[in-house]
Design an enzyme around this catalytic site. Sequence first.
Site, PDB file in Angstrom:
ATOM      1  N   LYS A   1       0.934  -1.249   0.134  1.00  0.00           N
ATOM      2  CA  LYS A   1       0.282  -0.026   0.375  1.00  0.00           C
ATOM      3  C   LYS A   1       1.161   1.632  -0.047  1.00  0.00           C
ATOM      4  CE  LYS A   1      -3.548  -3.186   0.830  1.00  0.00           C
ATOM      5  NZ  LYS A   1      -3.103  -4.051   1.037  1.00  0.00           N
TER       6      LYS A   1
ATOM      7  N   LYS B   1      -8.568   1.062   3.774  1.00  0.00           N
ATOM      8  CA  LYS B   1      -7.489  -0.024   3.825  1.00  0.00           C
ATOM      9  C   LYS B   1      -7.016  -0.115   5.015  1.00  0.00           C
ATOM     10  CE  LYS B   1      -7.000   0.684  -0.507  1.00  0.00           C
ATOM     11  NZ  LYS B   1      -6.657   0.410  -2.108  1.00  0.00           N
TER      12      LYS B   1
ATOM     13  N   ARG C   1      -5.196  -5.122 -13.303  1.00  0.00           N
ATOM     14  CA  ARG C   1      -3.758  -5.580 -12.630  1.00  0.00           C
ATOM     15  C   ARG C   1      -2.836  -6.160 -14.555  1.00  0.00           C
ATOM     16  NH1 ARG C   1      -2.042  -9.330  -8.855  1.00  0.00           N
ATOM     17  NH2 ARG C   1      -2.508  -7.563  -7.276  1.00  0.00           N
TER      18      ARG C   1
ATOM     19  N   ARG D   1     -10.900  -6.410 -13.360  1.00  0.00           N
ATOM     20  CA  ARG D   1     -11.649  -7.621 -12.494  1.00  0.00           C
ATOM     21  C   ARG D   1     -12.371  -6.553 -12.416  1.00  0.00           C
ATOM     22  NH1 ARG D   1      -5.980  -7.826  -8.177  1.00  0.00           N
ATOM     23  NH2 ARG D   1      -6.208  -5.957  -8.808  1.00  0.00           N
TER      24      ARG D   1
ATOM     25  N   ARG E   1     -15.543  -3.820  -4.315  1.00  0.00           N
ATOM     26  CA  ARG E   1     -13.791  -4.164  -4.438  1.00  0.00           C
ATOM     27  C   ARG E   1     -13.599  -4.662  -5.490  1.00  0.00           C
ATOM     28  NH1 ARG E   1     -13.762  -7.695   0.107  1.00  0.00           N
ATOM     29  NH2 ARG E   1     -16.183  -8.199  -0.170  1.00  0.00           N
TER      30      ARG E   1
ATOM     31  N   ASP F   1      -1.571  -2.256  -9.269  1.00  0.00           N
ATOM     32  CA  ASP F   1      -3.261  -2.406  -9.690  1.00  0.00           C
ATOM     33  C   ASP F   1      -3.713  -0.763  -9.921  1.00  0.00           C
ATOM     34  OD1 ASP F   1      -3.463  -4.660  -9.032  1.00  0.00           O
ATOM     35  OD2 ASP F   1      -3.765  -4.498  -6.696  1.00  0.00           O
TER      36      ASP F   1
ATOM     37  N   GLU G   1      -1.939   0.716  -6.031  1.00  0.00           N
ATOM     38  CA  GLU G   1      -1.433  -0.562  -4.818  1.00  0.00           C
ATOM     39  C   GLU G   1      -0.357  -1.094  -6.204  1.00  0.00           C
ATOM     40  OE1 GLU G   1      -2.816  -3.793  -2.528  1.00  0.00           O
ATOM     41  OE2 GLU G   1      -4.770  -2.337  -2.156  1.00  0.00           O
TER      42      GLU G   1
ATOM     43  N   ASN H   1       1.620  -4.358  -5.843  1.00  0.00           N
ATOM     44  CA  ASN H   1       1.822  -5.808  -5.663  1.00  0.00           C
ATOM     45  C   ASN H   1       3.204  -6.464  -5.560  1.00  0.00           C
ATOM     46  OD1 ASN H   1      -0.861  -6.562  -4.695  1.00  0.00           O
ATOM     47  ND2 ASN H   1      -0.936  -5.108  -5.960  1.00  0.00           N
TER      48      ASN H   1
END
Length: 310
Positions: free
Chosen positions: A122, A157, A207, A222, A230, A270, A278, A280
């Site tokens: 994050k 979050k 993604r 997504r 979400r 993301d 984000e 990841n």
Amino acid sequence: MLEAAVLMDPIGGIQPAKDTTFAMLLAGQRRGHRLWVFTLAELWVRDSRAWGRLWPVEVWDRATDYYRLGAPVHRPLAELDLVLMRKDPPVDLDFLLACHLLDHAGTWVVNDPRSLREANEKLFALHFPEFLPEHLISRDMAALRAFLGEHEEIVVKPLNARGGEGVFYLRLGDPNIGSILETVTQWGRHPVMAQRYLPAIREGDKRILLVDGEPIATAMLRVPAADDFRGNLVAGAQPQAADLNARERAICARLGPVLRERGLLFVGLDVIGGYLTEINVTSPTGAREIQRFSGIDAADLLWQRLEQGA
């Protein structure tokens, strides 16, 4: 031929059709490499050398009976060509301590354990503010309420969870705001990230996978379920194939050299409506879905890079 050990969650508990680590095992086996698997509980250090209880593994691309383990052996990790660190979040104390132990592997670890400790998924994005939505990181519930008052709709979050766990959508005037902020901050004990709500999430959370700092050609969009906000597959979002637009390519071009320098060879970004939300780095997913959409095997691209050496 490389000899590689994959540090992961127990292989018997994964969903092979969706699991990117499993895709890495399939690709590595297909390319003729000798593969082992082990878990956090099977990693230790003795006399400043990291060891593992390693299980030789064979894998098959099917829904059941998809792997076979041989007899385990105790080996120093330095005897291997590389270790793939693919333990899923949460990034808790056990995860962070494992990254410290992997500093003593004596071989190449991907992704680099020091960078895994430093690049919170994050917070790492804060180094690229030109691509971020308005945001606040705080444990102060009054400050979080003020941020909500400014933007009217926000997302909050936790900083160490995954898959949409503990993520809340807040709208100004919702009578649950106090309870939600108490829950997500644990009554002010833990900071959280608040971001301005991005309505583009209804179109999907994209993604983007990068291998050694380079984005692969096809991304995964997504799209949230009708009754959820979400963009996480485990929260019911549906995957779709997606191309990269100019803004997303600019994000990748900016981040790519930084990721490469830090030894972050396999990363998932993301992006929602052109905003980076984000980065990841622990065990990014999406490779299986992208391969089904486009035929592009991100796991195979990773092995091509690994074969070039550190």
